[in-house]
Scaffold this active site. Structure first.
Site, PDB file in Angstrom:
ATOM      1  N   HIS A 287       0.805  -1.209   0.000  1.00 30.56           N
ATOM      2  CA  HIS A 287       0.000   0.000   0.000  1.00 30.56           C
ATOM      3  C   HIS A 287       0.845   1.269   0.000  1.00 30.56           C
ATOM      4  O   HIS A 287       0.466   2.270  -0.609  1.00 30.56           O
ATOM      5  CB  HIS A 287      -0.952  -0.005   1.194  1.00 30.56           C
ATOM      6  CG  HIS A 287      -1.974  -1.087   1.124  1.00 30.56           C
ATOM      7  ND1 HIS A 287      -2.851  -1.195   0.069  1.00 30.56           N
ATOM      8  CD2 HIS A 287      -2.264  -2.115   1.964  1.00 30.56           C
ATOM      9  CE1 HIS A 287      -3.636  -2.250   0.268  1.00 30.56           C
ATOM     10  NE2 HIS A 287      -3.293  -2.818   1.402  1.00 30.56           N
ATOM     11  N   HIS A 365       5.304  49.358 -29.925  1.00 29.64           N
ATOM     12  CA  HIS A 365       5.487  48.461 -28.781  1.00 29.64           C
ATOM     13  C   HIS A 365       6.774  47.669 -28.974  1.00 29.64           C
ATOM     14  O   HIS A 365       6.809  46.675 -29.690  1.00 29.64           O
ATOM     15  CB  HIS A 365       4.284  47.520 -28.638  1.00 29.64           C
ATOM     16  CG  HIS A 365       4.251  46.799 -27.317  1.00 29.64           C
ATOM     17  ND1 HIS A 365       4.637  45.498 -27.160  1.00 29.64           N
ATOM     18  CD2 HIS A 365       3.889  47.238 -26.081  1.00 29.64           C
ATOM     19  CE1 HIS A 365       4.505  45.145 -25.894  1.00 29.64           C
ATOM     20  NE2 HIS A 365       4.047  46.192 -25.216  1.00 29.64           N
TER      21      HIS A 365
END
Length: 462
Positions: A287, A365
């Site tokens: 597990h 820009h």
């Protein structure tokens, strides 16, 4: 397209928890699409919910134990294995105790209950984690290792070596999920005698008896131990069978232990919350290693989902060309930032813009290193969303769309001249009173470049 499934009717089972020994009633209930598996503690105030999620695993001693906000679910794996093995996606599991009933130590009775309840197909498509490369996890302390590799179907192989003569090395394989019911579901949990002594000394396995756990005798049984076992199991006589297990049980398979380990792998990997298309090979699974692997897969899946790039055919005939777009949107060049609409439904829209060096904004820009302004990418996504919302009225040319809110904007990549931008907008909630709330994303060069949550409202022009 494979669709999600739930059960048709609710159904209940009763029994005792293996470790707590408490009587428990468990009820499977149908769940809506995309719900997954959830545990509900109906014995606690407010009936708190714990999702079957690897991130809630807090303990793997003798089972996979979940905890959320102090509320616990113990030994979840056999139930989750049964649901996965029955090809179910969405189920609510109600419990009036912290632990599902152990039944016979397998998933058999859970599978039978699910089949009795009936299985119902839902409308939503099932999502898969498609394994594209080998992923592995190794527990250095024990040498346990799990890998998953590409395959067309979900397959699991478990290889176990317990280092004892009574059990030795065993293998088990599930070639397809359709084999789970007949080949894996009735494989029962097991323990070695030396583990059993420790569990008894610590007050665990209160619900155990010789009918729900195979006990392999890996050492000489002292008279004191024999008396303790008789007392614990309420038996006047206990003996060891020639095959090395305590009596009153007959093995279903010579490799039943390996098959049960495979069952545990299926149940523990259900905690990732997504079906796997791949072959899992588990060497000495347990597990702890199973759930650590599930946590690793869960992280990988979440990253993939977050970065998932939709694939669109940008060369097919568009749903709307720029002339059709201008008949709906009031914007005009140079502020019209959408060239095509590729797709549109009642809940989503996909648009496209070819970014060229001729764009007006490149003049000012960063002219020496042209980059499309981020605010214009957001505006372009909003224009796509505007087309979606305006498509809900019969006379879109008489409406204007206004921003109400912009949230969670992220700029991830630069957009340069020559890029093709694809915008995808999905409704977060239905359009009401002309208000559209959507998740918008922009992609270029196979990467997510911008994302945002946008809210806008249409208003009729005076």
């Amino acid at each position: 397209m494979v669709k999600q499934k739930t059960i048709k009717n609710e159904i209940s089972l009763s029994g005792v928890g293996l470790h707590t020994g408490k009587e428990v009633k468990m009820t499977f209930k149908p769940a809506p699409e995309n719900h997954g598996f959830t545990f509900v503690r109906v014995d606690l105030e407010g009936s708190p919910v714990i999702e079957a999620d690897a991130n809630y695993v807090v303990n793997t001693q003798r089972g996979t134990n979940l905890e959320k906000l102090g509320v616990k679910i113990q030994t979840s794996e056999h139930v989750l294995a049964a649901l996965t093995g029955c090809d179910i996606d969405n189920v609510i599991i109600e419990l009036n105790a912290p632990e599902p009933p152990i039944m016979d130590g397998s998933s058999k009775f859970f599978v039978q209950a699910i089949e009795e309840a009936g299985i119902e197909e839902q409308d939503a498509a099932r999502e898969y984690f498609v394994v594209k490369e080998v992923i592995s996890y190794t527990d250095e302390a024990t040498g346990s290792e799990i890998i998953v590799m590409p395959a067309d179907d979900y397959q699991v192989t478990a290889m176990v070596d317990f280092g004892t003569k009574v059990l030795g090395t065993q293998n088990a394989t599930m070639k397809s999920l359709s084999d789970f019911k007949s080949e894996i579901s009735n494989a029962r949990t097991f323990s070695f005698l030396h583990e059993l002594e420790t569990l008894l000394d610590n007050g665990l396995i209160k619900g155990g008896d010789l009918n729900n756990a195979i006990v392999y005798v890996d050492k000489e049984i002292s008279e004191n131990t024999m008396n303790n076992l008789k007392h614990a199991f309420g038996k006047e006589k206990i003996s060891v069978k020639p095959n090395g297990i305590l009596d009153n049980l007959t093995l279903h398979y010579p490799n039943e232990a390996a098959r049960h380990k495979l069952l545990d792998v299926v149940g523990d990997l259900a905690l990732i919350g997504t079906r796997i298309k791949g072959k899992v090979i588990a060497n000495k699974p347990g597990h702890f290693v199973n759930t650590q692997f599930a946590k690793k897969l869960s992280k990988i899946i979440k990253i993939e989902q977050r970065n998932q790039i939709p694939v669109f055919d940008i060369y097919k005939e568009p749903l709307m060309d720029v002339n059709k777009i201008m008949s709906i949107l009031p914007h005009r060049p140079p502020f019209l930032l959408v060239d095509k609409i590729l797709e549109m439904s009642s809940t989503h829209v996909v648009g496209l813009k070819n970014v060229t060096m001729n764009e007006n904004f490149f003049v000012g820009h960063f002219p020496g290193a042209p980059v499309m302004p981020g605010v214009l990418i957001v505006e372009a996504m909003a224009q796509c969303g505007g087309i979606l919302i305006l498509s809900t009225v019969p006379d879109p040319e008489n409406y204007l769309t206004y921003f109400m809110k912009i949230d969670n904007v992220k700029f991830k990549q630069k957009v340069l001249p020559g890029d093709t931008l694809v915008f995808k907008c999905d409704l977060i909630s239905p359009i009401r009173r002309g208000i559209c709330h959507m998740k918008a994303s922009a992609y270029a060069n196979g990467k997510l470049v911008t994302e945002a949550e946008l809210m806008a409202q249409i208003a009729k022009q005076n």
